[in-house]
Design a protein around this motif. Structure first.
Motif, short mmCIF file in Angstrom:
data_model
loop_
_atom_site.label_atom_id
_atom_site.label_comp_id
_atom_site.label_asym_id
_atom_site.label_seq_id
_atom_site.Cartn_x
_atom_site.Cartn_y
_atom_site.Cartn_z
N VAL A 1 0.83 -1.23 -0.08
CA VAL A 1 0.16 0.11 0.00
C VAL A 1 0.85 1.19 -0.12
CG1 VAL A 1 -1.80 1.21 1.10
CG2 VAL A 1 -1.69 -1.28 1.36
N ALA A 2 0.38 2.34 -0.65
CA ALA A 2 1.53 3.50 -0.98
C ALA A 2 0.59 4.62 -0.90
CB ALA A 2 2.20 3.35 -2.20
N SER A 3 1.24 5.66 -0.36
CA SER A 3 0.40 7.02 -0.27
C SER A 3 1.56 8.02 -0.58
CB SER A 3 -0.32 7.37 1.23
OG SER A 3 -0.73 8.38 1.34
N TYR A 4 1.15 8.90 -1.38
CA TYR A 4 1.99 9.67 -1.95
C TYR A 4 1.93 11.33 -1.43
CZ TYR A 4 3.44 5.84 -4.63
OH TYR A 4 3.48 4.57 -5.18
N GLY A 5 2.69 11.94 -0.65
CA GLY A 5 2.48 13.36 -0.26
C GLY A 5 2.77 14.36 -1.06
N GLU A 6 2.69 15.69 -0.60
CA GLU A 6 2.97 16.73 -1.36
C GLU A 6 4.01 16.90 -2.26
OE1 GLU A 6 2.27 20.68 0.18
OE2 GLU A 6 0.65 19.99 1.74
N GLY A 7 3.97 17.39 -3.08
CA GLY A 7 5.18 17.32 -4.17
C GLY A 7 5.23 16.03 -5.08
N SER A 8 4.48 15.15 -4.73
CA SER A 8 3.93 13.93 -5.63
C SER A 8 2.76 13.85 -5.85
CB SER A 8 4.70 12.64 -4.75
OG SER A 8 4.11 12.58 -3.73
N HIS A 9 1.90 14.85 -5.39
CA HIS A 9 0.33 14.39 -5.22
C HIS A 9 -0.41 15.60 -5.27
CE1 HIS A 9 -3.04 11.96 -3.21
NE2 HIS A 9 -2.82 11.33 -4.31
N GLY A 10 -1.75 15.52 -5.48
CA GLY A 10 -2.39 16.74 -5.28
C GLY A 10 -2.64 17.43 -6.71
N ALA A 11 -2.58 18.73 -6.67
CA ALA A 11 -2.61 19.44 -8.07
C ALA A 11 -1.28 19.23 -8.78
CB ALA A 11 -2.64 20.71 -7.79
N GLY A 12 -1.61 18.86 -10.12
CA GLY A 12 -0.45 18.18 -11.10
C GLY A 12 0.08 16.91 -10.42
N SER A 13 -0.86 16.09 -9.79
CA SER A 13 -0.72 14.81 -9.48
C SER A 13 -0.09 13.93 -10.52
CB SER A 13 -1.84 14.15 -8.89
OG SER A 13 -1.70 12.79 -8.78
#
Lengths: 454, 454, 454
Positions: free
Chosen positions: B105-117
């Motif tokens: 299971v992986a969760s990607y934080g800011e800088g890798s995810h969100g706007a421009g994900s």
């Protein structure tokens, strides 16, 4: 081992009864002492009664133990060439795990390679199959086999998946339902583990292959017969169009069939109603690594049905064996002339180390060669030299599928049962196929295979 | 169990001989009675003869039983962590079934995810492998392993499929033929079951991977060497172009190699002639769930060949371990300048519960950690803390594959042998890649793995 | 067999102690001879001492043998319906190999075939699954199952791949992590080996299916509960978009649950957040061979989330059984009206041969029928007649997924445990779907299945 355990149980029980026999010395001594008047009748009877009580106690133990041993030795585990075989002692259940691994390397010479190259040198995992097979309540038997090298690209890796029943009173009769090989052509019935060359002869273009169907067969020492009705391949994924169906049958006669001597004659037919599905006959030059077809009819769309007929001949005399087949295929087409294709091959082998190519009437086919001596135990394994000529003609009327004649020289080495190394040199004697880049070229192919089957 | 059965057989037979020893009391009594004149010489001889007959009968039974027991205990079945191991008592055959299951299971934080994900959160079956391996006639051994999570999309799920031979007189020498991992880089030799982090360090972009080939290797307590020649991958399906080939070799020196203490030094080289096939180096940010590459050269078409060199260092001292590698890869290109890429990593681990990271000279690599105490039996399993820094540079001349520096913090929990839970926090310290949406972003990744290997 | 071996060991040891008991006759004789004055006290003591020495020697042997037998009977191998089950006697480890094979043939009648044909007659390998499951250190258990007929076309053949833990003190509580079936709908919890008809009722369109997740469940004789949180399917290959997630729960109450009598009531909910992923509900007319959907919403793109609710009822009274379920599904959409779909089925079965449909509270579901008599041993197996009515409505607002009502008549034959032959006649009573070529047609389907599960 099941039998051994039974014998063992008897041995243990016999051994345990020896106190009784040892006790017979004591009985003799007692009798002597009584006769000599050393001990009184009362004393004699007392000790005798104790002996009898001991004997009965031992008898009970013996019987209880026999029952326990019967249960303990219920299941039999054995290894064979790296696989696993388990069976119940009563023969009602069995489970086997095994497989085959085949690795090929091929190098293509001039006429097939270089400028205008169409055959790419390389290596491949030719087959990587595992199977699970078993017996269920004695009369039922099944097999599931999957080729891990054969899946992908709308192909299914499923080879065998069938359930059989052999609980009939009629000798040698059995019934099979599932996905398995249609009964057509000797070289197709022989497992690719046990073919004399790395690839089957070019008339494999006419193979009936495997389908989902039902088949009845009778296998006896001097004759066999098999007849089946078949739907489509396991890889066919249904859809809005009806699938094709067919029927195939094979009869063989083995007037000579004993250890080291065989005369096998066979006839087979394969009829298939396409129900609108496409038909295509094609074949590589008895090599599989590059995947390039030399003869190929292309997709034939308006074929209603086709009927292929095959004649088989096989002979074994000590270390020598020979095998030949002829196939003729006739296509019924709706809006075009009917077409006829054919081909044949003849091959011969000589086991230099004196073994004889083994044959079984169960399926009327050749089995795996077992070397007389084993590498690693002072032996050199079995060595076999083989030669084959094959020809196929896929030209008829407007269909220009091409024509190909091949000569193949093969050397097989079997270091131990289950292991095989094969070297094949294939010379394409003639290849005529209009508009093919290798038309009129005489390709030559060097091919190596390593194989372990367990 | 084989040995136990042997001991058992001896015990049973010894036990069964006790009637004879019990009979020795009787012999003594007989002698006494004869000496006392209670029984006559004739009577004495008669009972003695009966005793001797019984003794011989028992001896026969004993021998028969010994033979039966030898057969009965022929095969040895054992379970290990949920798999199956069967071997013959004479060591000539064995069959093992096992596998590995890895769920991520992986969760990607800011800088890798969100706007421009560009990295999608999610879960995946990272690996689902089963293997069958065995010994055939003592000297031959094979393995077949398939990754059920790794097939599809022109990929083959086949990982290992090889046959080995170890019947040489030279200590530690063995030969392998088939599809297996080239001998290059320590982190590649270590099974992904036993790596310190969920994914290998980013220089895995230079992995030689697996190919069909042949390899000779010598494995000894303080040094190893391996050299192989390789064709293409099992997933390469042949065709009209020649396949590439290569050669790879690795030497290691372990001046210290004992329980709980290791100094490992290694050098390896991987040369590959592409023969016109495309080349591409790429790598994800040490996570696999999203499948997005951070560094990627793209397809390089005119590469003639490339040579990668690797240097390895590993140390173990009690619960502490450290490992570092440097790789340098040089591409020879026909119509462009040669290019050079490189990268390295260093990592260290501390087993909080006192175990030592185990190592084997067979393949010169780390093995699975075995916890000192087991969850469910009052223990807490083994716990390991680990830290890694990695860097890779795929920029050279006109090739802008990008550059990436990562820091990873890892926590491993081994509740029992075979089970593992890993948590990795990966911080991308620097990611430079022109025209990539995440250029100059510093992604951070939280990743969890559950694993059972058997 | 483990127990048997233990009993056996005791029996052997008891048997081996008989020389001592046999020796008691000798002791009696000695005493008699000593009392009669035939032998001196010294002679009496000498023979007695020899007897005692023998007895002690035998006692040692007995204990050694007991220890050896304990080890020898460590592992237990058994076969069941063609599979393989191995376990350690202490229950800490086990390994099972098994699978299921299902072969279907379907023929489509008027209204589904002929002119304007959309359903193609044919055959298929419906399922070809193998599994490996095991127990690891007593408290942990795992399963891996792969469907060899279900892979390809962006589908993964992986069905089950999970690790469980049951070492809690709370009765019936267990935890599962991995890829497995969400706890939703009775007909989904029942293995397709054991469903009353060849295909599940049409509300299978609302199936939650399998996902990677974690689930806690409590299973007791008269109630069960299960709650899980789930990510995406094993076939989802990651990418740049986040995967969806969901949660599903199920509670059941079985006020009557004994052999041959059952009252089962259940409620379940399945919530799924799509996180932008597409949603689609579709269903074939309770046949799988042709692969053509009769009802189909098409891909619904702007669904935020959906919630499905199910109510279950099942009854068993001797040879009679009945089962019914209702499902209601509500979709939350961002730029369109919310939509609601629903459906239900009711089915009843009668075991003509008197068996009772078996049920287990472990998972609150039906199990495999075991025939009272077996074909091949003078029996006829078990025969079951069954009838089902099902309806589904995928129309709401602008979504015209269609409506379908089916009546199915089924006949099941179980020749032995593990084997099953099923014949289903499915009559589509009503099929309304705008712009579908079979709109308002009343298709009828004849379907046969052969199945062996082991």
């Amino acid at each position: 081992m099941g039998l051994n355990k039974l014998v063992l149980a008897s041995a243990v029980c016999a051994a345990l009864s020896t106190p009784l026999q040892a006790g017979s010395e004591l009985a003799t001594l007692l009798m002597v002492l009584h006769e000599n008047g050393t001990i009184s009748s009362e004393q004699y009877q007392r000790v005798l009664a104790e002996m009898e009580a001991s004997r009965q106690q031992e008898e009970q133990l013996k019987q209880g133990m026999q029952a326990q041993l019967d249960k303990a030795s219920n299941v039999d585990v054995s290894l064979s060439k790296g696989g696993l075989a388990v069976k119940t002692r009563d023969g009602r259940f069995s489970t086997n795990i095994g497989g085959r691994m085949q690795l090929d390397v091929a190098s293509y010479g001039e006429g097939s390679h270089g400028a205008g190259s169409t055959l790419g040198d390389g290596s491949e995992v030719r087959r990587a199959r595992l199977y699970l097979k078993g017996t269920i309540y004695q009369d039922w038997f099944y097999k599931f086999e999957y080729d891990f090298a054969g899946s992908g690209d709308n192909k299914s890796g499923i080879t065998d998946i069938w359930l059989g029943y052999k609980g009939f009173d009629f000798e040698g009769l059995s019934l099979k339902v599932g996905h398995f090989r249609d009964p057509f052509m000797l070289q197709d019935q022989v497992s690719d583990n046990n073919t004399q060359f790395t690839e089957r002869a070019s008339i494999d273009a006419f193979t009936a292959g495997r389908h989902i169907g039902v088949m009845a067969s009778i296998n006896r020492q001097h004759w066999t017969t098999a007849l089946g009705v078949f739907g489509d391949k396991a890889s066919n994924k249904g859809g809005t169009a009806d699938e094709g169906w067919g029927t195939a049958g094979r009869v063989t006669w083995m007037p000579i069939n004993e250890k080291g001597a065989l005369l096998h004659l066979g006839l087979a037919a394969d009829y298939r109603s396409t129900r609108g599905n496409d038909v295509r006959f094609k074949q590589q030059p008895e090599t599989h690594v590059s995947g390039v077809n030399f003869v190929d009819t292309g997709t034939l769309t308006d074929v209603d049905s086709y009927l292929s007929l095959a004649a088989e001949l096989a002979v074994v005399q000590g270390p020598f064996s020979a095998q030949a087949e002829y196939v003729h295929s006739r296509l019924d087409r709706e809006f075009a002339n009917n077409a006829t294709f054919d081909g044949w091959y003849a091959q011969a082998g000589w086991l230099l180390t004196g073994e004889s190519r083994p044959y079984t009437f169960k399926g009327a086919k050749f089995k795996a060669i077992k070397p007389n001596s084993i590498v690693g135990k002072g032996g050199i394994g079995a060595w076999e030299l083989a030669l084959r000529y094959s020809t196929i003609d896929l030209n008829d009327g407007l269909i220009s599928g091409g024509e190909m004649d091949n000569l193949t020289l093969g050397l097989n080495w079997f270091p131990t049962p289950g292991l095989r190394v094969s070297a094949n040199y294939i010379k394409v004697l003639e290849m005529e196929r209009a508009e093919h880049s290798l038309d009129n070229e005489e390709a030559d192919i060097m091919q190596l295979r390593g194989q372990w089957a367990f």
